[in-house]
Design an enzyme around this catalytic site. Structure first.
Site, short mmCIF file in Angstrom:
data_model
loop_
_atom_site.label_atom_id
_atom_site.label_comp_id
_atom_site.label_asym_id
_atom_site.label_seq_id
_atom_site.Cartn_x
_atom_site.Cartn_y
_atom_site.Cartn_z
N HIS A 134 -17.98 -14.94 -1.92
CA HIS A 134 -18.09 -13.49 -2.16
C HIS A 134 -17.09 -13.01 -3.21
CE1 HIS A 134 -14.87 -13.08 1.02
NE2 HIS A 134 -14.48 -12.13 0.20
N ASP A 142 -19.56 -19.32 2.62
CA ASP A 142 -18.69 -18.43 1.85
C ASP A 142 -17.58 -19.18 1.13
OD1 ASP A 142 -17.75 -16.18 0.66
OD2 ASP A 142 -17.16 -15.14 2.50
N SER A 200 -8.93 -12.60 -0.24
CA SER A 200 -10.01 -13.58 -0.12
C SER A 200 -9.83 -14.73 -1.09
CB SER A 200 -11.36 -12.91 -0.41
OG SER A 200 -11.86 -12.22 0.71
#
Length: 353
Positions: free
Chosen positions: A91, A122, A205
């Site tokens: 993402h 992911d 992230s």
């Protein structure tokens, strides 16, 4: 999973003014960031030793954590090897093919290209177009040895603040969580996640969750959101993809340019949540069946409604995905479904996603 929801942590937009992120995400204060350290630090020399451990790990690992700039914002990444491969979240890269990466030793951003993105887990790998001297690969630990209560540091670029470090503990292991698909996430259901109290925010992230031995135990990916906070991030509840999963997926991408063995179980169907006469979720209706897949071989077809997998009741597509995330390809289980108004149970051998 009760009322909790989970949100991907990046990429984040650059800050445009001091004290206001524009993201609607509560920021950890210095006092909050120090709570865990104060709780675990003994007095005197032991406290000094713990501080020295923190500083040593930061000095050793932070140079392996990079900032990734995409068309939509910023995220983080970890140097995977000396050839310029960097592992991050799917993402974070989104639909991009080229990126700007700032490493610890680069005076200006370097260009990088996508190798492969695997939204189902992911994870993604990008590669620097030119490898700078002094690039330092991170060391990944053994997830099976991670223990609840273990002190950890989260490193990345939260809210665009590069080379940021927060601390906390491992709060739990083996969590299965589903990230949203409408807030920058991939919608993936992720198993065996490491839960941590270390403060993590959008932009973290793809960064590093590190133990005091200097080894990465996970890639920070999700933060819990609380509806009572207006959907804001719930403080002290974050999740990281375990290092073992990161290595398994990244090794395949580096070696083959794609994922050849996902390790994720599948029924081989396309489905959607079925709503009953009272407008309540009551199972997963099968829309399409993959020829030769697990469901096809078990006699499950379009229009059937799956209501149980093994001993787990299935009410939504998310609950089915989470149940499958706990299983492995090749395992045998039962599927209970309704067909033409009657309930049936079939034994299936799970395929691979």
């Amino acid at each position: 999973m009760d009322s909790a929801r989970f949100r991907a942590l990046g990429p984040a937009l650059l800050l445009c003014c001091a004290g206001c992120s524009g993201l609607g995400v509560p920021q950890a204060t210095t006092a909050q960031a120090g709570q865990v350290a104060r709780a675990v630090q003994p007095p005197g020399k032991a406290a000094d030793d713990l501080q020295s451990d923190f500083q040593r790990v930061i000095k050793d690992v932070l140079p392996s954590v990079v900032q990734i700039e995409t068309e939509s914002g910023l995220g983080s990444g970890v140097v995977y090897d000396g050839k310029g491969h960097i592992v991050t979240n799917a993402h974070v890269v989104g639909g991009g093919r080229s990126f700007r990466v700032t490493t610890a030793n680069s005076k200006k951003p370097l260009t990088a290209s996508l190798v492969f993105s695997y939204p189902q887990q992911d994870l993604a790998v990008v590669k620097l177009d030119a490898v700078p001297s002094g690039l330092r690969a991170a060391s990944f630990g053994d997830t099976s040895k991670v223990q609840v209560g273990q002190v950890v540091l989260a490193m990345g670029s939260p809210l665009g603040l590069s080379s940021s470090v927060t601390e906390g503990i491992v709060s739990a292991t083996g969590r299965t969580v589903s990230e949203g698909g409408d807030d920058g996430g991939t919608g993936a259901t992720l198993a065996n996640m490491v839960q941590t109290s270390a403060a993590i925010n959008p932009g973290n992230s793809g960064g590093a969750l590190v133990g005091l031995d200097g080894r990465i135990i996970g890639i920070p990916t999700l933060a819990a959101t609380d509806p009572e906070l207006g959907g804001g991030t719930a403080p002290g509840i974050g999740f990281a993809i375990p290092a073992s999963t990161v290595r398994t997926i990244a090794d395949q991408i580096v070696r083959s340019g794609r994922v050849t063995d996902s390790g994720r179980a599948a029924l081989g169907i396309t489905g959607r949540t079925f709503v009953d006469a009272d407008f309540q979720p009551a199972g997963v209706v099968v829309v399409e069946v993959k020829d030769g897949g697990a469901a096809d071989k078990a006699g499950i077809g379009p229009g059937d409604v799956i209501v149980r997998l093994g001993d787990t009741d299935i009410t939504t597509i998310t609950s089915l995905t989470e149940a499958l995330a706990e299983l492995k390809p090749g395992e045998r289980t039962t599927v209970t479904f309704t067909h033409n108004g009657g309930e049936k149970t079939a034994e299936v051998t799970l395929g691979e996603q």
